[in-house]
Enzyme design. Structure first.
Site, short mmCIF file in Angstrom:
data_model
loop_
_atom_site.label_atom_id
_atom_site.label_comp_id
_atom_site.label_asym_id
_atom_site.label_seq_id
_atom_site.Cartn_x
_atom_site.Cartn_y
_atom_site.Cartn_z
N LYS A 89 1.93 -12.22 0.50
CA LYS A 89 1.46 -12.40 1.88
C LYS A 89 2.21 -13.52 2.62
O LYS A 89 2.38 -13.46 3.83
CB LYS A 89 -0.04 -12.69 1.89
CG LYS A 89 -0.86 -11.44 1.60
CD LYS A 89 -2.32 -11.66 1.92
CE LYS A 89 -3.07 -10.36 1.95
NZ LYS A 89 -3.19 -9.72 0.63
N GLU A 111 -7.56 -12.81 11.39
CA GLU A 111 -8.84 -12.36 10.87
C GLU A 111 -8.65 -12.16 9.38
O GLU A 111 -7.52 -11.93 8.92
CB GLU A 111 -9.30 -11.06 11.54
CG GLU A 111 -8.74 -9.79 10.92
CD GLU A 111 -7.27 -9.59 11.22
OE1 GLU A 111 -6.85 -9.93 12.33
OE2 GLU A 111 -6.54 -9.10 10.33
N SER A 378 2.48 -7.54 -6.72
CA SER A 378 2.26 -8.19 -5.42
C SER A 378 1.57 -9.54 -5.51
O SER A 378 1.74 -10.38 -4.63
CB SER A 378 1.46 -7.25 -4.52
OG SER A 378 0.26 -6.85 -5.14
C1 PLP Z 1 -3.49 -8.37 0.34
C2 PLP Z 1 -2.93 -7.91 -0.92
C3 PLP Z 1 -2.54 -6.56 -1.13
C4 PLP Z 1 -2.75 -5.49 -0.11
O1 PLP Z 1 -2.06 -5.63 1.09
P1 PLP Z 1 -0.77 -4.77 1.46
O2 PLP Z 1 -0.58 -5.04 2.90
O3 PLP Z 1 -1.09 -3.34 1.18
O4 PLP Z 1 0.33 -5.25 0.61
C5 PLP Z 1 -1.96 -6.22 -2.34
N1 PLP Z 1 -1.80 -7.14 -3.32
C6 PLP Z 1 -2.17 -8.42 -3.17
C7 PLP Z 1 -1.96 -9.37 -4.30
C8 PLP Z 1 -2.75 -8.85 -1.97
O5 PLP Z 1 -3.12 -10.14 -1.84
#
Ligand code: PLP
Length: 396
Positions: A89, A111, A378
């Protein structure tokens, strides 16, 4: 044809579906993005922040133990979990916060549902010396106390939202109301590839550093591109971030994994790409979970980041055109993959990312030993250990 077109459309998806009063603010962001974010000086500053503050480039790690265990394709993990804040993020929040600053804004609003985007925004605002206020439903404030406290520690103000269902969609409404009133000094920072144009394009742009690094790294390590790339999909930013670089590489299969929740045959899931229908939400035309009257359904996932009833318009388009495949992992499957990665590699993944790990394990088993899968890991899972303990019936 290069998409989006000048109206921000990916064929029928995308666009700017916002009330008239918001249009000047949205166009202001569009101008800023076109005129400022493309400049060399901006890119240099952002690259400095990404490397010195956030920790880029992230490694592309060969998960040898897991690959051996599944006895099939080699699995590589793009380690976005190692970034400051613990997830991808920050690539986006640093980019937009820097843009806000260059546009002369003093204040950032956002938000947040689960609080992850709120925390990432608070971090970026601090780094750039901007004021930060985050709208959050009272229901979510109660559920996500730890992230509320983190935001407070980081000097952000959390504004409780008591309208409607007191969750994310109500927080979005309040943030938009604030933006209209304070557009002179305020920038609205959206957390995924969603919302009205230019947000989906801009957020993809800031996240596409993931795919660019991946290309370089896999060429270094394997001398060729991967066979499959897998990412989880909430709003779609980590998926678009790793996919975008490879859209033109037709031989690579791109797979987005949505929250199957308690099963696609229940109402408790987050499968907007798989089971959604076309409609308007948060200023965009995209695939949504909604009833036949167009009322947005309540989504569900054990991972808060995938618990969203919509998805970015570009992914809706890429799925419709067949370029991106969609699959699902249930809570149970994600939990199992979470445990497998913990024990095989010594990495605690976010529950969101565990959905992608599940899919990789499934696919790798039926592939050749010379085949290559890249998973976008992610985020890290420290934030999820209470949820996992509860699912295992363990009291911490
Ligand atoms: C917020 C988040 C997501 C989902 O958001 P995307 O916009 O689909 O990437 C996925 N993995 C993690 C670790 C997150 O914090």
């Amino acid at each position: 044809m290069v998409l989006p077109d000048k109206h921000g459309k990916y064929e029928q998806y995308g666009g700017k579906f916002a009330p008239e009063v918001l249009m000047p603010a949205i166009e202001d962001v569009e101008r800023g993005y076109n005129e400022i974010a493309k400049k060399r000086e901006f890119q240099d500053e952002l690259n400095y922040l990404l490397s010195e503050f956030a920790g880029r480039p992230t490694p592309l790690y060969h998960a040898r133990n897991l690959s051996k265990q599944v006895d099939g394709a080699s699995i590589y993990l793009k380690r976005e979990d190692l970034l400051h804040g613990g997830a991808h993020k920050i690539n986006n929040t640093l980019g937009q916060a820097l843009l806000a600053k260059k546009m002369g804004k003093k204040r950032i609003i956002a938000e947040t549902g689960a609080g992850q985007h709120g925390v990432a925004t608070a971090i970026a605002a601090r780094a750039l010396g901007l004021e930060c206020e985050v709208y959050m439903g009272t229901e979510d404030i109660e559920r996500q106390k730890l992230n509320v406290f983190r935001m407070n520690l980081l000097g952000a103000r959390v504004i409780p939202v008591t309208s409607g269902s007191c969750t994310l969609k109500d927080a979005i409404n309040e943030a938009m109301r604030d933006w209209v009133t304070n557009v002179e000094d305020t920038y609205y920072l959206i957390g995924s590839v969603v919302g009205p144009h230019p947000y989906p394009l801009m957020v993809r742009g800031f996240q596409s550093v993931i795919g660019k690094e991946t290309r370089r790294q896999i060429m270094d390590k394997e001398g060729r591109l991967p066979d499959k790339i897998i990412a989880c999909v909430g709003g779609g930013s980590n998926a678009m971030g790793i996919f975008h670089e490879f859209i033109g590489e037709r031989r690579i299969e791109l797979v987005g994994v949505e929250a199957g929740g308690k099963g696609l045959d229940t109402k408790e899931h987050g499968a907007s790409l798989g089971l959604g229908t076309d409609g308007v939400l948060h200023g965009m035309y995209s695939k949504l979970l909604q009833d036949k009257y167009g009322q947005i359904s309540i989504s569900y996932s054990i991972s808060a980041g995938l618990d969203y009833p919509g998805v970015g318009p570009e992914l809706s388009y890429l799925v419709k055109s067949g370029r991106v495949k969609v699959s699902h992992a249930t809570d149970e499957q994600a939990l199992k993959a979470f445990g497998m990665l913990c024990r095989s590699e010594g990495i605690i993944p976010a529950l969101e990312s565990s959905h992608a790990v599940h899919q990789a394990i499934e696919l790798a088993g039926s592939m050749n030993v010379d085949d290559i899968i890249v998973v976008n890991l992610s985020g890290r899972g420290d934030k999820d250990v209470y949820t996992v303990a509860e699912a295992q019936g363990v009291k911490i």
